[in-house]
Design an enzyme around this catalytic site. Sequence first.
Site, PDB file in Angstrom:
ATOM      1  N   HIS A 121       0.800  -1.286  -0.039  1.00 13.87           N
ATOM      2  CA  HIS A 121      -0.131  -0.033  -0.186  1.00 13.87           C
ATOM      3  C   HIS A 121       0.994   1.138  -0.033  1.00 13.87           C
ATOM      4  CE1 HIS A 121      -2.735   2.824   1.643  1.00 13.87           C
ATOM      5  NE2 HIS A 121      -3.582   1.973   1.509  1.00 13.87           N
ATOM      6  N   ASP A 198       3.223  -4.648   7.998  1.00 14.28           N
ATOM      7  CA  ASP A 198       1.866  -3.994   7.875  1.00 14.28           C
ATOM      8  C   ASP A 198       0.718  -4.889   7.940  1.00 14.28           C
ATOM      9  OD1 ASP A 198      -0.373  -2.803   6.926  1.00 14.28           O
ATOM     10  OD2 ASP A 198       0.396  -1.965   5.018  1.00 14.28           O
ATOM     11  N   GLN A 201      -4.406  -5.433   6.698  1.00 15.25           N
ATOM     12  CA  GLN A 201      -5.528  -6.290   6.057  1.00 15.25           C
ATOM     13  C   GLN A 201      -5.359  -7.743   6.663  1.00 15.25           C
ATOM     14  OE1 GLN A 201      -7.620  -5.240   3.666  1.00 15.25           O
ATOM     15  NE2 GLN A 201      -6.812  -3.370   3.551  1.00 15.25           N
ATOM     16  N   LYS A 224     -10.569  -1.438  10.587  1.00 14.03           N
ATOM     17  CA  LYS A 224     -10.804  -2.566   9.682  1.00 14.03           C
ATOM     18  C   LYS A 224     -11.229  -3.948  10.373  1.00 14.03           C
ATOM     19  CE  LYS A 224      -7.388  -0.696   6.290  1.00 14.03           C
ATOM     20  NZ  LYS A 224      -8.360  -0.233   5.412  1.00 14.03           N
ATOM     21  N   CYS A 362      -4.650   2.406  -3.758  1.00 10.22           N
ATOM     22  CA  CYS A 362      -3.429   2.778  -3.099  1.00 10.22           C
ATOM     23  C   CYS A 362      -2.568   2.028  -3.292  1.00 10.22           C
ATOM     24  CB  CYS A 362      -3.649   3.345  -1.659  1.00 10.22           C
ATOM     25  SG  CYS A 362      -4.921   4.510  -1.221  1.00 10.22           S
TER      26      CYS A 362
END
Length: 404
Positions: A121, A198, A201, A224, A362
């Site tokens: 991202h 990261d 997700q 999220k 993104c």
Amino acid sequence: MLDIQKIRADFPILSQKVNGKPLVYFDNGATSQKPQVVIDADAKYYQEINANIHRGVHTLSQLATDAYEISRGKVQEHINAKFAHEVLFTSGTTHGINLVTNGFASILKPGDEVIVSSLEHHSNIVPWQMLCEKTGATLKVIPMNEEGELIMEAYDALLSEKTKVVTVNHISNALGIINPIKYMIDKAHAVGAAVLIDGAQAVPHLKPDVQALDCDFYAFSGHKMCGPTGTGILYGKEEWLNKLPPYQGGGEMIKEVTFEKTTYADLPHKFEAGTPNIAGGIVLGTAIDYLNEIGFDNIQKQEEELLAHATKRLLEIEGLKIYGTGKNKASVVSFNIDGIHPYDIGSIIDKLGIAVRTGHHCAQPIMNFFCIPGTIRASFSFYNTKEEINLMVEAVKTAKTMLS
């Protein structure tokens, strides 16, 4: 087996209509919907214990402080951090990544190398580019293949004694590919590099065990995973958080201030300047409780079935191509139809009540790799159903007919 209809009743927004049609919400990769227990917890904070934290001796301040720190402890347990002070509250994944890159500005020097992946991202690309420009370090990129998987042989070849940081997402937001992060972490540590994951997700779909992974940093967002917007977590190993300088200066993050010198507070407060999103931090703990009550094994099973069903049904449409066909995937399907712009498909199916994301998500380097302007991304959560997927497929068929 999950009682999906009972779970769906927990989410007020799922019962509404959009453009006269029942809402089918498949934009969970952007943000998840919130259960009533999370909405109620937010209101309860402001109705009953609203006060600033850590500084007051009065009862409300103490109640708010206790609730905030209890939530920190819930996060610690959820991700299996060794210490509660390794858990920093942030405004989201982007904030966490920038906190780390800011700290490494005092560590990196010309000739050092930072490795990112082709699947990142923008929030895990741009801060590292800025860091390299500032320090004279070099940014290296792990390439990907046509299935959307990172090429591990190329990653191995990039690693050297010059590598100081490796940063990669746990799961690709654009393709749903699950990266082999344990392998990547171990390889990076073998050359002495630090690793940031990261996890934005990943956390809606699984429980990351940061000690088992042995990552140095793990960043994610609350919104999220059924929590409030403007909330997030940065996990950092104690030794790294002690090594990095503060990200911001202000109240809360100090031990003593004079005009001659300031000394900083101990972890985690060293990195938590100013009044935080107190309600958000507390309610993030409520969201984690909710997800754990459902059970991540149950969540994964439900989402695996949704992914398999969506993949099968969508591939019945002539001219449809799915991007990200690797073996290990989360519940995301990113696709296009030959000769039709993804935005046009997304706009038409929105009129039929179907909420998907269109564009580059993104993640422009991924789209450049496939030589496409973007994709239609359907990202599923445990509260979605196969019947909703069938509605989406029929809507896509309708859009294709209209646009062909």
